[in-house]
Design an enzyme around this catalytic site. Structure first.
Site, PDB file in Angstrom:
ATOM      1  N   ASP A   1       0.749  -0.962  -0.179  1.00 10.25           N
ATOM      2  CA  ASP A   1      -0.063   0.070  -0.184  1.00 10.25           C
ATOM      3  C   ASP A   1       0.758   1.480  -0.291  1.00 10.25           C
ATOM      4  OD1 ASP A   1      -1.618  -1.713   0.397  1.00 10.25           O
ATOM      5  OD2 ASP A   1      -2.084  -1.426   2.523  1.00 10.25           O
TER       6      ASP A   1
ATOM      7  N   GLU B   1     -11.237  -1.455  -4.502  1.00  9.34           N
ATOM      8  CA  GLU B   1     -10.292  -0.938  -3.624  1.00  9.34           C
ATOM      9  C   GLU B   1      -9.123   0.653  -3.444  1.00  9.34           C
ATOM     10  OE1 GLU B   1      -9.440  -3.303  -0.106  1.00  9.34           O
ATOM     11  OE2 GLU B   1      -7.598  -3.889  -1.312  1.00  9.34           O
TER      12      GLU B   1
END
Length: 340
Positions: free
Chosen positions: A50, A211
């Site tokens: 991430d 997402e």
């Protein structure tokens, strides 16, 4: 005799000028010995999922990631290829604690009104109504970061699984997008970026397929990047980086055939290959000194998933106004970004 001596002196003077020019040229010509011309994936072989990245005022790039889930590691680089760990955004004493026993996931770093602002997700696995998005600030990119508490939680904003924040600023207005497989939403922030603007209403801009939202403006279009599939199942992960585009920030975002992202349509940018799987949750796109654009994301080694979600980088090309990574998959070795 005088003529011969004058001629000899002229020759020696000319040679001395030539020698001076040669020495000067040698001194002024930059050395290529320390310039990185190629790189290999992964650029960081440890688990740094991430990623979010920013070029700070000191000229260095700073990258923040989910691991360690409690403290948010910070990497530093001058060229996007050679990275070193310089610390963490939080310590055990300073990390956010408004959601007990939770981890800090998917940070997003920005420079807003003269300070570094780190949006973060705070969640426990499966806590889709208790998770939320918080804010921390610092004077320097390497911290120390001071937690400013929660921006909102899932149960207060009315969006299940409110994680994965992304900040966007345009025409003096500030926005946040967020969401994880329960819709991607956008809301306007206050001028300081530290709270929701009074009276602002959330707007859904994508369906339930993705997402890790990220928006990039190029030419006439806004490009909404996201990650579809399963992120965290090792060699069985199906994560991939996808995109749709719109002429407006709040959509409608569509694929190449005009089908809506609200109905879970998109174009694939990066997917797995024989070496890497689970290729998703991309960072901001960074432009080098020659105008080349680069994107970071995480993936598993297919043959050694126990190493975690390692950090990869690839160049973005543009074909017919759509972002493309060569072969739609991670490179093994490629030409490096150029920085003078």
């Amino acid at each position: 005799m005088k003529t011969r001596l004058f001629a000899l002196a002229l020759i020696l003077f000319t040679l001395s000028l030539s020698s001076c020019n040669s020495d000067s040229e040698k001194k002024e010509k930059p050395s290529n010995e320390n310039i990185t011309t190629t790189y290999k994936n992964p650029v960081v072989s440890s688990s740094f999922p991430d990623p979010t990245i920013i070029k700070a005022n000191d000229g260095y790039f700073y990258l923040y990631a989910t691991e360690d889930i409690h403290n948010t590691p910070i990497l530093q680089s001058k060229n996007l290829v050679d990275w070193k760990l310089i610390g963490t955004a939080f310590t055990e004493e300073t990390r956010p604690n408004w959601e007990p026993n939770s981890g800090i996931w998917a940070p997003d770093i920005n420079y807003i009104n003269g300070q570094y602002v780190l949006y973060y997700s705070l969640s426990v696995w499966g806590g889709e109504w208790t998770c939320g998005i918080g804010i921390a600030t610092a004077e320097q990119p390497d911290g120390p970061f001071t937690d400013r508490g929660q921006l909102f939680r899932s149960n207060t904003i009315g969006v299940k699984n409110s994680i994965d924040p992304f900040y966007w600023e345009e025409n003096g207005k500030k926005y946040l997008t967020w969401g994880s497989f329960r819709g991607i939403y956008c809301i306007e922030l206050a001028d300081d970026g530290l709270s929701i603007r009074s009276g602002a209403e959330k707007i859904q801009i994508s369906g339930t397929a993705i997402e890790g939202s990220y928006i990039y403006k190029k030419g006439n279009y806004y490009y909404l990047f996201g990650s579809a599939g399963t992120c965290c199942e090792g060699a069985n992960s199906t994560y991939k980086t996808v995109v749709a585009r719109s002429e407006k920030l709040i959509g409608p975002y569509v694929d190449k055939t005009g089908k809506s992202m609200m109905e879970n349509n998109y174009e694939v940018v990066i997917q797995g290959n024989d070496v890497f799987v689970g290729t998703g949750h991309n960072s901001e796109i960074i432009t080098d000194d020659e105008g080349n654009e680069w994107i970071f994301y995480h993936a598993y080694f297919k043959s050694n998933p126990d190493k975690g979600r390692v950090l990869l980088m690839d160049q973005i090309h543009w074909i017919n106004e759509w972002p493309v990574v060569t072969n739609q998959s991670p490179s093994s070795e490629a030409t490096a970004p150029v920085f003078n």
